[in-house]
Design an enzyme around this catalytic site. Structure first.
Site, PDB file in Angstrom:
ATOM      1  N   GLY B  40       0.843  -1.197   0.000  1.00 34.75           N
ATOM      2  CA  GLY B  40       0.000   0.000   0.000  1.00 34.75           C
ATOM      3  C   GLY B  40       0.877   1.244   0.000  1.00 34.75           C
ATOM      4  N   ARG B 331     -18.953  12.983  14.003  1.00 33.12           N
ATOM      5  CA  ARG B 331     -19.561  12.281  12.876  1.00 33.12           C
ATOM      6  C   ARG B 331     -20.602  11.241  13.275  1.00 33.12           C
ATOM      7  NH1 ARG B 331     -14.244  11.559   8.966  1.00 33.12           N
ATOM      8  NH2 ARG B 331     -14.165  13.759   8.415  1.00 33.12           N
ATOM      9  N   LEU B 442      -5.754  11.554   8.102  1.00 29.45           N
ATOM     10  CA  LEU B 442      -4.525  11.977   7.437  1.00 29.45           C
ATOM     11  C   LEU B 442      -3.411  12.077   8.465  1.00 29.45           C
ATOM     12  CD1 LEU B 442      -5.934  14.733   5.041  1.00 29.45           C
ATOM     13  CD2 LEU B 442      -5.631  12.309   4.641  1.00 29.45           C
TER      14      LEU B 442
END
Lengths: 253, 639
Positions: B40, B331, B442
């Protein structure tokens, strides 16, 4: 709506390809172009035929993986749009649509609509970076960067590396792609120390990889899904010229 | 078994510094004797490969895309958190640590979160040095915006493409190492097995996606940074190729899967339309800085044009229920509130599964031009997909699967329970607990890749007596390659009636309805009944066309789905076991009178790490107890 597709089919890199016609009935105008191809593929699989191979991944216009020439234009006719974000409402009932891969000497076709774009990575490897180590860098606010400069760098940095500029160019030039990185880094204080070396190395790499030169057709800017401006090519040329002028203060090229 | 995360003890403020000193080092001239595989090339993998290559290790990096620059970290829009406190609004490393632990509903490991908060500032410096064009103010200094779950502005951003810019930064560092020869890049490769020799990770088996060849790669250590698995729901905001495959293959080789039921349903996505949709599109959470979320108070008004509904007939439900965080509630809470409003019959748009995100007030306050500057590309994207102009009428949004907090179990050094197997970024479980805050993915990816693994891999490598002793000629590699080859042949030989997409849609439907935003004992048991049925149908009735020795995208989709069909069961078992509501995991049996999530700290303050026991068998549960020594366990309130 009902459409007719003519799609480039090619079994492998060494095989001869041809356009094959497929009907696309009952296309929903809310579908994306790739969702329409998904449906055609589903139908092909059910009939025991080989589905159309095409590159795609994020399907939100940012990864740069999708790469199709639609009716002669990379990513299709809608401005500033990748083919994955092109929606079928942009077409009309009865339309004939031609779908082809990127075409350039430096982009050999792998299968159907899939091409090999590793030559673009090679250009980046030649100098598309700042040679800083992980760690050991100053605080992010050490060098104030005027907003105008940061915005200019960001305008260039938006390039998604899809290669549409190259597919659109009659010379298959990678100048817009390369200039976007050269301009971004040359504008920023962090990129300046290596600016001379970078522009030389990246320009050499793009020629070595078999991309053509720029003769100011500006097809690249028109095809770019991110609207990268050709002004960056001018910047690349200026940077290149600057790098040719000997300077006692700059590092040797 | 009780697992030990090996987190350092003592004062949290010095935990990472002390641990860094305690870890063994590999001396510079010995580093070239080791080979490390990185699977990855997103933020975590790309940053790790670049940093390890730079240190002098031999690195081989793998990605399934045609270039490492395309990993799905690129899709992240809004920003990246750091505790710089540039705006002087009360931020600190401790506050970022606190917000992240609380935001994760007290289900993460404190020391890991502390380290994340501590190195967050280094990340910003690193990215700036690479030439990442973060947004700046007129004086030329770095600008910040706010994100959900925080009352300070600590989010750095590059327009609506922060993930892209950070990934391209990591990609540039990686490109430099590729040029230097310290990293060898293998694009269009997908890892299809982990090779374990005598209980230790020693390599991987890949399929070359262009030629179909099955290839073996040896390494003294294997790093998985393969991203997330929410495509188990079929429709999600992940890239089409995002899958559980790499970490699931490791699970089948003995790695423990931790908290797989913690999935994040992102509140601001473009609602589903029609039946042919292939993926969902996220609208950055940053839009909630200026957008107000509402539904009509009266269900009878749902069909009206939103601009014809006067303010007093609108229910700004987040502002009403959570006055101190309002539209910037975290969220999980925002998503659930949207679902409640729609379940109440007050949803808008297609199938009444949508709520309004309204910019009229912000446009009136700061002008359309400013809003365009802040979010122009998002409005453009919204219009392309929906054919509606977000400046003129409110956008419609609905929650969609977006991220997983769960992943492979790792200790403080990011090492799984299989020695030599390290896991980074979204693929591991470590820092987000049961709910991730916006702009923290991130941060974690880059923290793991740039500032954690370069240190924490050293003690393991230093402990190896004979680096490079096990190579591709070891029988385990051959065995693994034969098994992968056999699986390809089996998939291609079924030649049934349904396509991979048909069956993936079925699985997605079952998972979304039963293991989605609200879960109950009944729904989870229903899923456990349905998943094996769908899996059987897949292995008996799927039609994978074509051959194995060439590009075959349907075959790729088929093996990814085959893994989802096994993994889905483990995820459901985890959700069934966790008899509490926390973060993104909401069990309808466990809620307060007001419908808020109700944790059970007495019985569930642990990481659930599952051991694979064969397809169709119940996995075995191992626990890692979580200790909260710095932040007091409390009911998470955003009111």
């Amino acid at each position: 709506m009902n459409l007719t597709l003519h799609v480039w089919r090619q079994k492998g890199p060494q095989d001869k390809g041809k356009l094959v016609t497929y009907p696309a009935p009952n296309v929903d105008s809310d579908m994306s172009f790739l969702e329409m191809l998904d449906e055609i593929n589903d139908e092909l699989i059910r009939k025991g035929e080989d589905p159309i191979a095409f590159d795609h991944d994020c399907r939100e216009g940012i990864c740069g993986m999708c790469s199709q020439v639609v009716n002669g234009r990379p990513h299709g006719h809608q401005e500033r749009t990748t083919v994955c974000q092109l929606h079928m409402r942009q077409f009309n009932d009865g339309d004939e649509i031609f779908v082809e891969p990127w075409r350039a000497k430096a982009f050999p076709i792998q299968k159907d609509l899939i091409v090999d774009r590793s030559s673009m990575d090679v250009i980046m490897q030649a100098g598309g970076y700042v040679s800083c180590h992980t760690g050991g860098v100053p605080d992010g606010n050490t060098f104030p960067i005027p907003k105008k400069v940061a915005d200019y760098a960001m305008d260039a940095a938006e390039c998604i590396g899809c290669g549409a500029c190259i597919a659109a160019c009659p010379n298959s030039s990678a100048m817009l792609f390369t200039s976007a990185k050269v301009a971004q880094l040359a504008a920023l204080p962090q990129g300046k120390p290596e600016a001379r070396k970078r522009v030389q190395a990246m320009t050499k790499a793009l020629l070595d990889e078999g991309f053509g030169n720029c003769t100011n057709h500006y097809e690249c800017e028109a095809a770019c899904p991110k609207g990268i401006s050709v002004k960056f090519i001018a910047k690349l040329n200026r940077e290149y010229l600057k790098s040719m002028i000997p300077s006692s203060t700059a590092e040797p090229v | 078994m009780i697992l030990d995360g090996k987190a350092p003890t003592g004062p949290i403020e010095t935990s990472w510094d002390r641990h860094r000193f305690d870890m063994k080092l590999v001396n510079p001239s010995n580093k070239r004797k080791y080979k490390i595989l990185v699977v990855g090339t997103g933020l975590a993998g790309g940053a790790a490969a670049a940093s390890l290559g730079e240190l002098g290790y031999n690195v081989e990096a793998f990605c399934y895309q045609d270039s490492p620059r395309r990993a799905h970290s690129i899709g992240a829009q809004g920003g990246i958190n750091a505790a710089k406190n540039y705006p002087s609004d009360g931020d600190s490393i401790y506050r970022l640590f606190y917000d992240t632990v609380k935001g994760g509903d007290f289900r993460s490991r404190e020391a890991d979160v502390w380290r994340l908060a501590q190195v967050s500032n280094n990340i910003i410096d690193q990215c700036v040095a690479q030439g990442v064009p973060f947004a700046r103010d007129y004086a030329g200094y770095l600008d910040n915006r706010s994100f959900g779950g925080a009352q300070v502005s600590r989010t750095f951003y590059a327009r609506g493409q922060t993930g892209q810019q950070l990934l391209l930064g990591a990609y540039s560092a990686l490109s430099r190492q590729i040029k230097n020869g310290s990293v060898k890049m293998f694009a269009r490769r997908e890892m299809l097995d982990l090779v374990v020799v005598d209980g230790v990770a020693k390599g991987i088996t890949c399929r070359n996606l262009l030629t179909g060849e099955i290839e073996s790669y040896w390494g003294d250590a294997v790093i998985l940074a393969s991203g997330g698995y929410v495509n188990v729901f079929y429709l999600s905001t992940n890239a089409m190729g995002s899958s559980v495959t790499a970490i699931w293959k490791a699970t089948k080789k003995g790695a423990y899967m931790a908290n797989p039921c913690y999935t994040q349903i992102h509140p601001t996505c473009i609602p589903v339309h029609g039946t042919h949709q292939s993926k969902l599109t996220l609208m950055s959470e940053s839009l909630r800085n200026d957008g107000r979320i509402w539904v009509p108070k009266d269900a009878a008004n749902c069909e009206k044009h939103p601009n014809d509904i006067p303010d007093e007939d609108r229910d700004y439900y987040l502002e009403r229920k959570y006055p101190s965080f309002g539209n910037l509630a975290p969220r999980d809470i925002s998503s659930r509130s949207a679902k409640e409003a729609c379940d109440d019959g007050r949803g808008v748009g297609d199938g009444k599964r949508g709520v309004y995100l309204d910019f009229a007030a912000a446009i009136k306050r700061v002008g359309q031009k400013t809003i365009e500057e802040r979010y122009g590309n998002l409005f453009e994207m919204y219009e392309k997909i929906t054919d509606e102009n977000g400046y003129e009428r409110p956008m419609r949004i609905y929650p969609a699967p977006h991220y997983n907090m769960g992943g492979l179990w790792v200790d403080y050094e990011c090492q799984s329970n299989i020695p030599g197997l390290f896991v980074l970024g979204e693929a591991n479980f470590s820092v987000h607990g049961a709910n991730r805050l916006g702009a923290s993915a991130l941060m974690q990816g880059l923290a793991d890749g740039y500032f954690v693994i370069p240190y924490t891999i050293a003690p393991y490598l230093a402990s190896l007596k004979n680096p490079g002793a096990v190579k591709e000629d070891h029988p385990e590699f051959k065995k693994s390659a034969e098994e992968v080859e056999a699986q390809m042949d089996r998939l291609l030989s079924i030649k049934g009636k349904k396509t991979v997409m048909d069956i993936h849609r079925e699985l997605g439907h079952v998972m979304w309805e039963n293991v989605g935003m609200a879960r109950s004992k009944e729904s989870l048991e229903e899923a456990l009944k349905r998943i094996p049925e769908i899996r059987d149908e897949f292995w008996n009735n799927v039609n994978v066309p074509g051959e194995s020795k060439s590009i075959n995208q349907q075959l790729e989709n088929a093996w990814r789905l085959a893994d989802f069909l096994e993994f889905a069961e483990m995820m459901t078992y985890d959700a069934l076991n966790r008899e509490e509501s926390c973060g993104g995991h909401f069990r309808v049996e466990h809620q307060t009178d007001e419908g808020e999530a109700m944790r059970d700290d007495e019985n569930f303050t642990y990481v659930a790490a599952w051991e694979f026991k064969g397809v169709g068998n119940k996995p075995e549960l191992h626990k890692e107890p979580l200790k909260f020594e710095n932040i007091k366990l409390a009911v998470r309130s955003y009111k």
